[in-house]
Design an enzyme around this catalytic site. Structure first.
Site: not given
Ligand code: HMG
Ligand code: MG
Length: 316
Positions: A28, A219, A252, A261
């Site tokens: 992931r 993490h 990220c 990581n």
């Molecule tokens: P948004 O644009 O604000 O979404 O994004 P929304 O809620 O306004 O929805 C817009 C459209 O997206 C809608 O569709 C929803 O259905 C669809 P429409 O009605 O327009 O056709 N939608 C989705 N579709 C599929 N799956 C979903 C989903 N949600 C909404 N889950 C959102 C907000 C949270 C979705 C977006 O910002 C996002 O996906 N962000 C993810 C970013 C990400 O994955 N970053 C990496 C992971 S974090 C990380 O790596 C850190 C970590 O490792 C810890 C560390 O290192 O500290 C964990």
């Molecule tokens: Mg991370």
């Protein structure tokens, strides 16, 4: 060959947990940051090999918006292919839509991911500090009602590329809110790998005043080469769950400068040397990582993996 080292007997260090649970995030956190899209069958084999190497938890993918992380747009297909074998692999879900997708596949573990800072909440989740929590609350509530276990991350626990140093109190505030929702584990993320051993000790001490340390995980990204030192300090301060990525994959896409990581192989090597049990077969793990790095056509970040593959030393 000169310089051959054989470690037959670990040398225990006082004050460490007897056992550490490694929470593997390579498929992931690692693959979300690769430029190209990796074929789903390669991902499937990677996850299967990691599980077979004895990793107790393998976070497999994310049910986020595919436009935000196109590298993991095949999440549903991957989890379908893994079938029963992937049922206990956690997946990231940011919201109810993500949870619905996980529920459809019968998954049993999800993770929500919050930011300790306002700017990263906006960049990573398109939300404010407050509205990210409003997005998670019904997600966690519905997951728990469906019998699904929820882990929670807090990102940017030490520093944030836009806001600078992050006060531990900010982490406590967000972490407590997530645990109050019902999350069962809180992973403290050094998303951009800027923390050093002193920061880690201070963070755990401050967080540990309000939150039971048995609920915490570490993490650490390894941007500045501090991750193993931070992990050792975390273990000495009551943490026994460590996140890591096979071969040192990771980063990220929404955190500029975040590198991989800490490498799982490097963590396993350190734990083995100190006599801390983690149940991972390091040779099988290296084989799993080799498969993915061969596909990526680049050298792994893991120093242990490179040493073992070069057969410089006869270890463990
Ligand atoms: P948004 O644009 O604000 O979404 O994004 P929304 O809620 O306004 O929805 C817009 C459209 O997206 C809608 O569709 C929803 O259905 C669809 P429409 O009605 O327009 O056709 N939608 C989705 N579709 C599929 N799956 C979903 C989903 N949600 C909404 N889950 C959102 C907000 C949270 C979705 C977006 O910002 C996002 O996906 N962000 C993810 C970013 C990400 O994955 N970053 C990496 C992971 S974090 C990380 O790596 C850190 C970590 O490792 C810890 C560390 O290192 O500290 C964990
Ligand atoms: Mg991370």
């Amino acid at each position: 060959m000169t310089g051959v080292i054989t470690r037959a007997t670990p040398v225990p260090s006082p004050g460490l947990p007897g056992r550490v649970r490694i929470y593997e995030v390579g498929p992931r956190d690692g693959l979300q940051n690769e430029q190209g899209v990796i074929p789903v069958e390669v991902k499937e084999e990677f996850v299967r090999r990691l599980l077979a190497a004895g990793l107790p938890v393998v976070e497999a993918t994310s049910f986020v918006h595919p436009r935000w992380v196109p590298q993991l747009a095949d999440a549903a297909e991957l989890m379908s292919r893994l079938g029963d074998d992937g049922r206990d692999c956690p997946v990231l879900v940011p919201n109810e839509r993500g949870l619905d997708r996980a529920l459809e596949l019968g998954l049993r573990h999800v993770a929500v991911f919050a930011s300790a800072t306002e700017t990263f909440a906006a960049k990573n989740l398109n939300r404010t500090l407050e509205t990210q929590l409003e997005m998670f609350a019904p997600t966690v509530e519905r997951a728990l009602a469906a019998g699904i276990d929820v882990r929670a991350y807090v990102s940017m626990c030490f520093g944030d590329p836009w806001e600078g140093p992050v006060a531990p109190e900010q982490v406590v505030e967000v972490g407590q809110r997530l645990l109050a929702m019902g999350a069962t584990e809180l992973s403290l993320g050094d998303t951009i790998g800027v923390g050093t051993a002193g920061d880690t000790r201070r963070l755990i001490e401050v967080v540990g005043r309000d939150i039971d340390r048995s609920l915490l995980a570490g993490h650490f990204h390894d941007t500045y080469g501090q991750a193993l030192a931070n992990i050792l300090v975390a273990l000495q301060h009551g943490i026994s769950v460590i996140d890591s990525a096979a071969g040192g994959l990771g980063g990220c896409p929404y955190a500029a400068g975040a590198s991989g990581n800490v490498a799982t192989e490097d963590v396993v090597y350190m734990l083995n040397g100190m006599g801390v049990d983690c149940g991972v077969d390091i040779n099988a793990l290296v084989a799993a990582s080799t498969q993915i790095f061969d596909h990526l056509n680049r050298e792994p970040a893991s120093r242990t993996m490179r040493a073992l593959l070069a057969k410089h030393h006869n270890v463990i």
